[in-house]
Design an enzyme around this catalytic site. Sequence first.
Site, short mmCIF file in Angstrom:
data_model
loop_
_atom_site.label_atom_id
_atom_site.label_comp_id
_atom_site.label_asym_id
_atom_site.label_seq_id
_atom_site.Cartn_x
_atom_site.Cartn_y
_atom_site.Cartn_z
CE LYS A 51 -3.48 2.26 2.86
NZ LYS A 51 -4.35 2.09 3.91
CE LYS A 85 -5.98 1.69 -0.49
NZ LYS A 85 -6.28 1.82 0.82
C1 PBG Z 1 -7.28 3.01 5.96
C2 PBG Z 1 -7.68 2.77 4.31
C3 PBG Z 1 -7.58 4.04 3.16
C4 PBG Z 1 -8.09 3.37 2.02
C5 PBG Z 1 -8.31 2.13 2.59
N1 PBG Z 1 -8.10 1.72 3.76
C6 PBG Z 1 -7.17 5.30 3.46
C7 PBG Z 1 -5.67 5.70 3.81
O1 PBG Z 1 -4.78 4.81 3.83
O2 PBG Z 1 -5.47 6.98 3.94
C8 PBG Z 1 -7.93 4.10 0.69
C9 PBG Z 1 -9.15 3.57 -0.24
C10 PBG Z 1 -9.61 4.52 -1.19
O3 PBG Z 1 -8.66 5.72 -1.44
O4 PBG Z 1 -10.28 4.14 -2.02
N2 PBG Z 1 -6.02 2.96 6.20
#
Ligand code: PBG
Length: 322
Positions: free
Chosen positions: A192, A245
């Site tokens: 991520k 992601k």
């Molecule tokens: C929580 C999380 C996030 C997303 C999914 N889980 C936000 C972040 O890390 O700030 C983002 C998902 C999206 O933008 O669709 N940590």
Amino acid sequence: MIIRPRRLRNTQSIRNLTSETRLSPSMFVYPIFVREGKNIIEDIPAMPGQKRYSPDTLPRILEKCAKNKIGGVLLFGIPEHKDETGSEAYNDNGVIQNAIKISKREFPDLTVIGDVCLCEYTSHGHCGLIKDNKIDNDSTIEILAKVAVSYANSGADIVAPSDMMDGHTAKIREELDKNNFPDTLIFSYAVKYSSAFYGPFREAAGSAPKFGDRKTYQMDYRNVREAIKEAILDVDEGADMIIVKPAMSYLDVLKSVKEKIFVPVGAYSVSGEYSMIKAASANGWLNEKNIVIESAYSMARAGADIIISYYSLELAEWISIL
Ligand code: PBG
């Protein structure tokens, strides 16, 4: 003799038959925002078409998911009460726990994935606990494991830790097993990136950090070998599936990761990707349907076994028209 591909004379049906990449509703996961309260379905301004539901109205959207036979739903909770340690996240009567129970009661065959993270639940908006102005990895994973067990206890089929703490998957697996949930799967956000594409989500979930950013625990977008390392570590720790992601700008990462590990890989097409397409199509600059189908195929072509998308419901319908 060189045999040339006969593209020009092919029919759509022959192109379908010979296509190298296929999509199926069963590979789509639909993220849903659930907020505390009653009788609420509210718009999310930065994500036109997406809504926040209270647990009691949730079945209205779940019904569409079940009808379209999509692979699953990914639930995000928005609690009324936030504190330093995100304690609502593991409240057995919390918003997600109630949403999971309702979902499994009304639509037992629909796979329910609970997103495990603290950022929606902490007053400071970070994904972990803070000690001396830093995120404290080891105390955070203890809490995350409690959250995962509480989801499993409510009936979640799969838990998806999105916090990016080290060792989270091993800790969650250990606690799930200890608490008699050996069959609860872990869909880990192993890769991520720290990304500006999450902007609309943070508005939707009210989870923007109150200070600093997430660069110390989310990944640097200049790195790809690091992604492979993260993925291998997470699979070693017991992840049943992993997530890369965002999706669209990271398909090279997805492909490299997929070559090195042997569990299903999900591409998360995040909020910013959704909102960009929505905004451009609302202006008549892009054809929404064609862009969404083309991007989903590109994710599958790069190796995505699962696609997490805010367009999942439309995609499930649209892919059948080709
Ligand atoms: C929580 C999380 C996030 C997303 C999914 N889980 C936000 C972040 O890390 O700030 C983002 C998902 C999206 O933008 O669709 N940590």
